[in-house]
Design an enzyme around this catalytic site. Structure first.
Site, short mmCIF file in Angstrom:
data_model
loop_
_atom_site.label_atom_id
_atom_site.label_comp_id
_atom_site.label_asym_id
_atom_site.label_seq_id
_atom_site.Cartn_x
_atom_site.Cartn_y
_atom_site.Cartn_z
N CYS A 1 27.61 -73.24 23.72
CA CYS A 1 27.84 -74.64 24.15
C CYS A 1 28.70 -74.74 25.40
CB CYS A 1 28.49 -75.43 23.00
SG CYS A 1 27.37 -75.78 21.63
N ASP B 1 11.17 -71.52 10.84
CA ASP B 1 11.67 -70.66 11.91
C ASP B 1 10.64 -69.56 12.15
OD1 ASP B 1 14.78 -70.16 13.11
OD2 ASP B 1 13.38 -68.49 13.31
N VAL C 1 22.93 -74.10 13.82
CA VAL C 1 22.88 -75.56 13.79
C VAL C 1 21.82 -76.07 12.82
CG1 VAL C 1 22.37 -77.63 15.16
CG2 VAL C 1 23.79 -75.81 16.12
#
Length: 459
Positions: free
Chosen positions: A265, A40, A22
């Protein structure tokens, strides 16, 4: 000059915290318009991005090579940005309760490097109230700043569909929310830089959080209904796909299909909503019922595979089954929460040797998370059953007549050029015991499969 104007004038930067399936596409999209820092904690991932490699395959190596995103794992670089987007995973624990540790960790990291006048937007899926009750206090504690005064917070749920080249960040309406009208206006304008479909301003942060969890809960419930129909129709010896094709001719019939519900999800988000509902004293009935059906489908597929093998006079213990595809959906390397693993583990519990083939899956994640090592396609032979679990594009070129070669010692088929089976071999195969072929997503034509001599089964 407000923050939005400073961002488009490149006087201030946007940071993306969490560069996965994402966060990375979001960073790349914004970098076409403004200055972006991509952060990150995974150093190896940062090295890959800097080398022009896209491990997610979401945008491709060429775009990564040419993007202006400033990739880094040094957290103090976040001080250079004033608009922060947090896009870290929010999984569930083994007991299906929310695992907010990645989100809390990201909030602590950002809090330590937060400066006055900043806006922080969370994209990670959470239950209603999490942003204000959990994330904001951490930001305040780590930064020593006051929310609503020294910095503002918003929430904009991610809607990117991994592996989908049509429904992307740019083409999906973006739900945005903010602490107040001022922050909401800036957040909306910033996202409008990259979201061509426009934005929807939610009434509050909690409304935006709730909207996200019910989007996937709705899909989960509908797929659970399809899976239950599949179980019922299987007992009636009726093909579910044929039933759905017939019913689908009605204008208002919802076109959902049975299948394994995994990923980060649909198989996770409903648990965030039911967790919060439990805290409020309400025990979910429909949502959790759907979750139970979907969570049990891997076991159901394995059981039906074994039943088919028994009917084909196969000795189960010590038998060999090839599983094609192990990612949570087609054409993506993402193996997070993949339910194909449930099929594999259940078959192994029966004493079956399972060989897994997947030309797309993230090899390192498979080994690290599940302990699964992939088998080369050319090493697949002498199997007792084949399970096509994920319809990757690479598998769609496979012809039914060539799969038969895997059930004997003639060797394996290729993905690019398939060898023809001789007429003699084809004729002999028709007189042998039927080959067990499990096609979870209905990739093959049922009539062609049965006419080719397969004992064919699909959800």
């Amino acid at each position: 000059m407000n923050l939005y104007n400073k961002i488009i004038a490149r006087e201030e930067k946007i940071s993306l915290i969490g560069l996965g399936y994402v966060g990375m596409p979001i960073a790349v999209a914004f970098a076409k318009k403004v200055n972006v820092i991509g952060f990150d904690v995974n150093k190896e991932k940062i090295h890959q991005y800097k080398s022009g490699i896209d491990p997610t395959k979401e945008v491709g190596n060429e775009i990564i090579k040419n993007t202006t995103v400033d990739f880094t794992y040094e957290e103090d670089r976040l001080k250079e940005a004033k608009f922060h987007i947090v896009a870290v995973p929010t999984p569930v624990k083994d007991d299906h309760t929310p695992d907010l540790s990645p989100l809390k960790s990201a909030s602590r990291t950002l809090g330590k490097n937060l400066t006055k006048g900043s806006i922080v937007v969370f994209e990670s899926t959470v239950f209603p109230g999490a942003t204000e009750d959990i994330c904001i206090p951490i930001l305040e504690e780590e930064s020593g700043l006051v929310s609503g005064v020294d910095f503002k917070v918003g929430y904009s749920p991610e809607r990117i569909n991994p592996g989908d080249k049509v429904h992307r960040l740019e083409t999906i309406v973006k739900v945005v929310s903010g602490q107040d009208e001022e922050s909401l206006d800036v957040i909306a304008k910033v996202y409008e830089l990259v979201v061509e479909a426009g934005v929807h301003k939610a009434a509050s942060i909690k409304v935006a959080e709730a909207a996200k969890v019910i989007e996937n809960s709705q899909r989960d419930i509908n797929i659970a209904f399809m899976n239950e129909l599949s179980i019922i129709f299987n007992k009636m010896d009726i093909d579910t796909k044929e039933v759905l094709e017939a019913a689908g001719t009605k204008w208002n019939f919802l076109k959902f299909s049975p299948g394994l519900v995994g990923g980060h999800c649909i198989g996770v988000d409903p648990y965030y909503l039911t967790y919060k509902a439990e805290q409020m004293g309400y025990h979910s009935q429909i949502i959790l019922a759907g979750r139970k059906i979907n969570d049990d489908m891997g076991k159901y597929v394995a059981e039906n595979t074994v039943k088919k093998m028994i009917k084909a006079n196969k000795q189960i213990k010590g038998s060999k089954v090839a599983v094609f595809g192990v990612t949570f959906k087609e054409n993506t390397p993402d193996v997070r929460n993949t339910k194909v693993v449930d099929v594999i583990k259940e078959l192994e519990d029966y004493g079956v040797e399972v060989l897994v083939v997947d030309p797309v899956a993230d090899v390192e994640d498979l080994v690290e998370v599940y302990g699964i090592k992939l088998t080369r396609l050319e090493d697949i032979k002498d199997i007792d059953a084949a399970v096509f679990a994920v319809p990757h594009n690479e598998f769609k070129t496979v012809e039914l007549k060539n799969i038969k070669k895997l059930y004997n010692s003639n060797g394996a088929f290729g993905l690019d050029s398939l060898d023809e089976v001789s007429a003699t071999t084809e004729s002999n195969n028709l007189t042998e015991n039927k080959k067990v072929l499990i096609d979870i997503k209905g990739m093959f034509d049922i009539n062609e499969a049965e006419n080719a001599g397969y004992d064919y089964w699909r959800l």
